[in-house]
Design an enzyme around this catalytic site. Structure first.
Site, short mmCIF file in Angstrom:
data_model
loop_
_atom_site.label_atom_id
_atom_site.label_comp_id
_atom_site.label_asym_id
_atom_site.label_seq_id
_atom_site.Cartn_x
_atom_site.Cartn_y
_atom_site.Cartn_z
N GLY A 14 -12.74 -8.76 -17.85
CA GLY A 14 -12.32 -7.64 -17.21
C GLY A 14 -11.04 -6.86 -17.86
N GLY A 19 -6.60 -4.79 -15.92
CA GLY A 19 -6.97 -6.13 -16.54
C GLY A 19 -5.97 -6.13 -17.79
CB SER A 138 -0.77 -4.07 -4.35
OG SER A 138 -0.35 -2.69 -4.07
CE LYS A 210 -3.88 -4.04 -2.87
NZ LYS A 210 -4.83 -2.99 -2.96
CG HIS A 213 -0.72 -2.90 0.56
ND1 HIS A 213 -1.74 -1.95 -0.28
CD2 HIS A 213 0.21 -2.92 0.13
CE1 HIS A 213 -0.66 -1.56 -1.16
NE2 HIS A 213 0.43 -1.99 -0.91
CG ASN A 214 -5.28 -0.67 -0.47
OD1 ASN A 214 -4.12 -1.34 -0.63
ND2 ASN A 214 -6.36 -0.44 -1.37
CD GLU A 217 -2.36 2.54 -1.29
OE1 GLU A 217 -2.02 1.44 -1.81
OE2 GLU A 217 -3.35 3.25 -2.15
CE LYS A 288 -11.16 3.68 -7.38
NZ LYS A 288 -9.69 3.78 -7.41
#
Ligand code: 6PG
Length: 508
Positions: A14, A19, A138, A210, A213-214, A217, A288
């Site tokens: 990827g 990536g 992140s 995570k 975390h988002n 965010e 998302k």
């Protein structure tokens, strides 16, 4: 035994923006990479960028055109990093690796924003074929290139193999001051400092962290946007004036990456029209899903995260652009008020304090959510370590994260950030301006849902008594759901007939 001498250290699948930058970051840190993407142009682009940036003249990235070739290029046991979209693609890649002959002691690391429950399932599902490990990343494309925050979890054995690599490529902070150690140029590496990468826990734990975390965010971003909205629409300031205010705020307790980029977004001029670009951007927010997952999880776990949920709602309501256009013609605004120049200056200070307090509450919600999830899932999360990881590299990096780190280092069992002496005092000092900011925005009709959700959270959390007594009465009235009494032992449940006849009285 295969000959590992000239083989690559890491396989990479990827080569999108994240990536490719992770590959170059790994290469800068001395690792030789075998890289594959279904799009051969991306493989070529990664190799070309490596050659352009690499002063040694020896290519560090070996392009591959199939999964079989990728495996054949790697040292054994293989270590393969995936940077592919979350969801079905992760499983497709895993199946392709199985087809290409991956071994049970090989490790596959998923770095995407996968749903944490998918990660738990994948670890079991692929157990016979390889070790499925995860490590959310992140920091966006710049973080990936020069030092992201990494949240690895899964097999403890896999972590022993991944740790040196992750410690090398992660963002670093000065161990004494907690300040980020900046790395900005290709080829540059930082060998000292504390890496923003630490083992989070068993499978799923890293992706859960995570996800939260988002969620934070989302809350952080929304609250900055609400402050911008008050300054722009309520006080009539222009983009440059607001950028100046945010730049000044970024010098103090609100110092953060998100504040910093907001200043740059506000100052950016459109090349075509010469206007401030932000004024030309359609006010419909995308998402998302990770913020939504956090909100859903908070409801499932039963941990209040109203600021995070409100930030998700704010994105949803923004998407109703046409409907908002219609309702704006129909629904009346509050009576207009004239705000003097002196009052404007007061409101700016009040907004600053409101943002700070509301931010503390958003983090309090996120950390308590992780705490409850950790108990539920038996993860034994280390919150001081999580706060440390977030001090640099990630999107929510901020000076503030050092204070959160300190709070959890003072008390590893801290139930809620609001109980920490430092934060309790900060909230007490600044709450008056927070209330005034919410009241002002309300009176002038500017929605500040996330900042006020934080205030309600604060007021609820500091209330020893809430109106749930009446609620329990209502539930018992219509559904005999029972209630407990303050003046009786807590394990005794009661039900009463609320009307004389033992049934509801209806007015006809
Ligand atoms: C990060 C970001 C990253 C991504 C978000 C965007 O930590 O680097 O959070 O993961 O930018 O997932 O999310 P939305 O598209 O939902 O805003």
């Amino acid at each position: 035994m295969s000959d590992n001498t000239h083989k690559c250290d890491i396989g990479f699948v990827g080569l999108g923006v994240m990536g490719k930058n992770l590959v170059l970051n790994l290469a800068d840190n001395g690792y030789k990479i075998a890289a594959f993407d279904l799009d051969s142009e991306k493989v070529g682009a990664a190799m070309a960028q490596d050659v352009a940036e690499n002063k040694t003249g020896v290519p560090r990235v070996v392009g591959c055109s199939s999964y079989t070739e990728l495996l054949s290029q790697l040292k054994s046991p293989h270590l393969i990093v995936l940077s592919v979209p979350a969801g079905a693609v992760v499983d497709q890649v895993c199946q392709n690796l199985i087809g290409a002959g991956i071994h049970p002691d090989d490790i596959v690391i998923d770095t995407g924003n996968s749903l944490w429950t998918d990660t738990v399932e994948r670890e079991t599902k692929y157990k016979e074929n390889f070790i499925f490990f995860s490590s959310a990343v992140s920091g966006g494309e710049v973080g990936a290139r020069f030092g992201p925050a990494l949240m690895p979890s899964g097999s403890a054995y896999a972590w022993t193999r991944v740790k040196p690599i992750w410690s090398a490529i992660a963002a670093k902070v000065d161990a004494e001051t907690g300040k980020p150690l900046e790395r900005t140029k290709p080829g540059e590496i930082i060998e000292h400092g504390e890496p923003c990468a630490d083992y989070i826990g068993p499978a799923g734990a890293g992706h859960y962290v995570k996800m939260v975390h988002n969620g934070i965010e989302y809350a952080d971003m929304q609250m900055i946007c609400e402050a911008y909205h008050v300054l722009r629409e309520g006080l009539g300031l222009d983009c440059e004036q607001i950028a100046d205010i945010f730049a000044q705020w970024n010098e103090g307790v609100l110092d953060s990456y998100l504040m910093e980029i907001s200043v740059e977004v506000l100052r950016h001029k459109d090349a075509e029209t010469g206007k401030h670009l932000v004024d030309l951007i359609l006010d419909k927010a995308g998402q998302k899903g990770t913020g939504l997952w956090t909100a859903v999880s908070s409801l499932e776990v039963g941990c209040p995260a109203p600021t995070i949920s409100q930030a998700v709602y704010a994105r949803s309501i923004s998407s109703f652009k046409d409907l908002r256009g219609e309702t704006s013609q129909k629904l009346s605004p509050p009576a207009s008020v004239t705000i003097s120049e002196d009052e404007k200056q007061d409101i700016i200070v009040q907004l600053h304090d409101a943002l700070y307090c509301a931010k503390i509450c958003a983090y309090a919600q996120g950390f308590q959510l992780m705490k409850l999830a950790s108990v539920e899932q038996n993860w034994d999360l280390n919150f001081a370590s999580i706060a440390k990881i977030w001090r640099s590299g990630c999107i929510i990096r901020a000076r503030f994260l050092q204070s959160i780190t300190d709070a959890f280092e003072r008390n590893h069992k801290l139930e809620n950030v609001l109980l920490d002496d430092f934060f309790a005092e900060q909230l007490s000092n600044y709450q008056q301006n927070w209330r005034l900011a919410v009241a002002r925005a309300t009176m002038i009709g500017i929605p500040i849902g996330a900042i006020s959700a934080s205030l309600s959270y604060y007021d609820s959390m500091r209330s020893a008594v809430l109106p749930a007594n009446l609620l329990q009465g209502q539930r018992d009235y219509f559904g005999a759901h029972t209630f407990r009494r303050l003046d009786k032992p807590e394990n005794h449940k009661f039900h009463v007939e609320w009307t004389e006849a033992g049934r509801p009285i209806r007015k006809i």
